[in-house]
Design a protein around this motif. Structure first.
Motif, PDB file in Angstrom:
ATOM      1  N   ASP A 103     -25.098 -41.928  42.519  1.00  0.00           N
ATOM      2  CA  ASP A 103     -25.143 -41.906  43.974  1.00  0.00           C
ATOM      3  C   ASP A 103     -24.421 -40.662  44.478  1.00  0.00           C
ATOM      4  O   ASP A 103     -23.196 -40.644  44.565  1.00  0.00           O
ATOM      5  CB  ASP A 103     -24.503 -43.169  44.557  1.00  0.00           C
TER       6      ASP A 103
ATOM      7  N   SER B  92     -30.240 -45.195  42.425  1.00  0.00           N
ATOM      8  CA  SER B  92     -30.229 -43.735  42.469  1.00  0.00           C
ATOM      9  C   SER B  92     -30.423 -43.270  43.899  1.00  0.00           C
ATOM     10  O   SER B  92     -31.428 -43.568  44.536  1.00  0.00           O
ATOM     11  CB  SER B  92     -31.355 -43.176  41.593  1.00  0.00           C
TER      12      SER B  92
ATOM     13  N   THR C  48     -30.981 -38.246  37.765  1.00  0.00           N
ATOM     14  CA  THR C  48     -31.313 -39.585  37.258  1.00  0.00           C
ATOM     15  C   THR C  48     -32.501 -39.494  36.311  1.00  0.00           C
ATOM     16  O   THR C  48     -32.471 -40.041  35.199  1.00  0.00           O
ATOM     17  CB  THR C  48     -31.653 -40.541  38.426  1.00  0.00           C
TER      18      THR C  48
ATOM     19  N   GLY D 212     -26.183 -46.284  37.725  1.00  0.00           N
ATOM     20  CA  GLY D 212     -26.946 -45.103  38.119  1.00  0.00           C
ATOM     21  C   GLY D 212     -26.088 -44.013  38.728  1.00  0.00           C
ATOM     22  O   GLY D 212     -24.921 -43.826  38.355  1.00  0.00           O
TER      23      GLY D 212
END
Ligand code: NI
Length: 256
Positions: A96, A131, A138, A94
């Motif tokens: 960050d 996320s 995302t 994902g």
């Protein structure tokens, strides 16, 4: 019994008593756990754990904070390792942006997110999405890549009800853990109120995010009853109903 859909028992915080804890889970009402890889080393350790313990399943993937480790060789290794029969998902993968403010690095996160997502598609495995501070990007990627066809879990769901709706409309599951018991969890409580129980799965993210009254201590699947209790409270259901339905959800999403 309870299924913990997201745990990190490979973490060094379990080095002193990993075997003891894992072997005590069944008696503590925990039936199965899915150990989630976050970097290449934890993916290797996840493969060892699934071999050693019959009730441990695994997910392999590289977390956005660790994508510096990824290259073609590593990607090929991931691709091959995903064929293990007890590996049930690709994750956690994902974006960050909380820990990474650099625009170039964020772009790399997006690229590896897409590549790992498409690896999941190829292997017919669901994805486990991490996320943080990256709600829009995302969601944009998940939509653009038609990840609805892949399916999976938005782990440690921390966004608004509006964003939850978008994922629920695409048939994703929301991972709910210790955060729901925190005093400042208003947004997550709203999400749990709103989301059908059929789309919620239980997770610890252990050793992190222990529920109240163990907040800030080392977390383990044995504390999941506190999360169950809180969800039951919010949904006006019995704890047993929450356990039974989320168990079915976990089996379904991971195809166990
Ligand atoms: Ni995690």
């Amino acid at each position: 019994m309870i299924i913990d859909t997201h745990a990190h028992y490979d973490d060094e915080k379990f080095d002193t008593d990993r075997d003891e804890i894992l072997n005590s889970l069944y008696e503590g009402g925990i039936e199965k756990i899915v150990n989630i890889g976050a970097n290449l080393n934890s993916c290797e350790k996840t493969l060892e754990l699934v071999e050693k313990y019959p009730f441990v399943y695994g997910a392999l993937g590289v977390h956005p904070s660790d994508i510096a480790e990824l290259n073609e060789e590593a990607f090929l290794w991931l691709e091959e390792s995903l064929d293990h029969e007890k590996i049930v998902a690709v994750g956690e993968i994902g974006l960050d942006y909380y820990w990474c403010k650099d625009k170039e690095e964020q772009k790399k996160q997006r690229e590896w997110f897409v590549r790992q997502m498409n690896l999941a598609r190829e292997k017919k495995l669901p994805i486990v999405v991490h996320s943080r501070d990256a709600a829009k990007d995302t969601l944009d990627i998940v939509k653009a890549e038609k990840a609805r066809e892949i399916g999976g879990i938005i782990h440690c769901f921390s966004y608004s009800k509006e964003i939850a709706k978008e994922y629920l409309d695409m048939d994703f599951y929301l991972g709910i853990g210790g955060v729901i018991t925190f005093k400042n969890a208003k947004k997550t409580v709203e999400v749990v109120e709103y989301a059908p129980i059929e789309k919620i799965v239980l997770e610890t993210d252990c050793p992190y995010l222990a529920p109240v009254p163990y907040r800030a201590k080392r977390n383990s699947s044995l504390y999941l009853p506190y999360v169950v209790e809180k969800i039951a409270d919010i949904k006006k259901m019995t704890p047993q109903e929450v356990i039974d339905i989320t168990r079915e959800n976990a089996l379904k999403v991971y195809g166990i």
